[in-house]
Design an enzyme around this catalytic site. Structure first.
Site, short mmCIF file in Angstrom:
data_model
loop_
_atom_site.label_atom_id
_atom_site.label_comp_id
_atom_site.label_asym_id
_atom_site.label_seq_id
_atom_site.Cartn_x
_atom_site.Cartn_y
_atom_site.Cartn_z
N ASN A 26 58.74 98.79 127.77
CA ASN A 26 58.92 98.59 126.33
C ASN A 26 60.12 97.69 126.09
O ASN A 26 61.10 97.75 126.82
CB ASN A 26 59.17 99.96 125.67
N HIS A 47 63.03 97.01 123.40
CA HIS A 47 63.66 97.72 122.28
C HIS A 47 64.86 96.93 121.78
O HIS A 47 65.68 96.48 122.59
CB HIS A 47 64.09 99.13 122.72
N SER A 105 67.00 95.70 125.02
CA SER A 105 66.78 96.31 126.34
C SER A 105 65.30 96.32 126.66
O SER A 105 64.47 96.54 125.77
CB SER A 105 67.25 97.77 126.35
N ASP A 120 62.54 106.00 123.80
CA ASP A 120 63.55 104.96 124.06
C ASP A 120 64.63 105.44 125.04
O ASP A 120 65.78 105.01 124.96
CB ASP A 120 64.21 104.50 122.75
#
Ligand code: GAR
Length: 216
Positions: A108, A110, A137, A146
């Site tokens: 992911n 973020h 990140s 997260d």
């Protein structure tokens, strides 16, 4: 080795575009085999179509609860048997039915320097805190929102009189650098997850905190 990638999006798709562009430049040994959106009108779907990539829409509103959606999404993604799933602005929290199935194979992007500012409105929160630096990140996705092991971060200095939009714009430019980089390392089989850290080439020094220099 060329890996197969499924990208999940919800909107604009500029991070998706950065992956498409890196593949077209031969800078990323990957093939995007499908782009899946939970929003039928996501601009990113148009970007995918333009690049000749298969698109699918799975709207969370068509499912009775989060678990049912996660299972349907898992089954849809499974049809493509991807090596890696990339969440590129996918604005749904994914539960264990999805995350556990693809454990270690979901990344992911973020918009914050994790572990700071998990969740939403990261730029406004960084400004409200008077942060002097902010950033983005890429991390592997775990059950905790997260909070999975970080692959790479990029920092952006906060400027006087910054606004959330201006800061978001500068952070986004860094996102477009670090997401293709993280996918490239994955494709080159150079990443190892060790607890909640990521190693590059088996190096003991954790990548958490490794930062690309900011372009001025
Ligand atoms: C990006 O800034 C991404 O980091 C963020 O959404 C934006 C999507 O932009 N993702 C999250 O906040 C995930 N929690 P894009 O659609 O242009 O790539």
């Amino acid at each position: 080795m060329t890996i197969s990638v499924v990208v999940l999006i919800s909107g604009r798709g500029s991070n998706l575009q950065s992956i498409i562009d890196a593949v077209l430049r031969d800078a990323l040994p990957a093939r995007i085999i499908a782009v899946v959106s939970n929003q039928a009108d996501a601009l990113g779907l148009e970007r995918a179509r333009r690049a000749g990539i298969a698109t699918r829409v799975l709207n969370h509103k068509d499912f009775p609860d989060r678990g049912a959606y996660d299972r349907a999404l898992r089954d849809l993604v499974d049809e493509y048997a991807p090596d890696l799933i990339v969440l590129a602005g996918f604005m749904r929290v994914l539960g264990p039915d999805f995350v556990d199935h693809f454990d270690g194979h979901i990344m992911n992007i973020h918009p914050s320097l994790l572990p700071k500012y998990r969740g939403l409105n990261t730029h406004a929160r960084a400004l409200a805190d008077g942060a002097t630096e902010h950033g983005a990140s890429v991390h592997f996705v775990t059950r905790d929102l997260d909070a999975g092991p970080v692959v790479i971060q990029a920092t952006v200095p906060v400027q006087d009189h910054d606004t959330p939009d201006a800061l978001a714009h500068r952070v986004l430019q860094q996102e477009h650098r670090i997401l293709p980089q993280a996918i490239t390392w994955f494709a080159e089989n150079r990443l190892t997850i060790s607890g909640n850290r990521v190693l590059l080439d088996g190096e003991n020094s954790p990548l958490q905190g490794l930062r690309l220099p900011t372009e001025h």
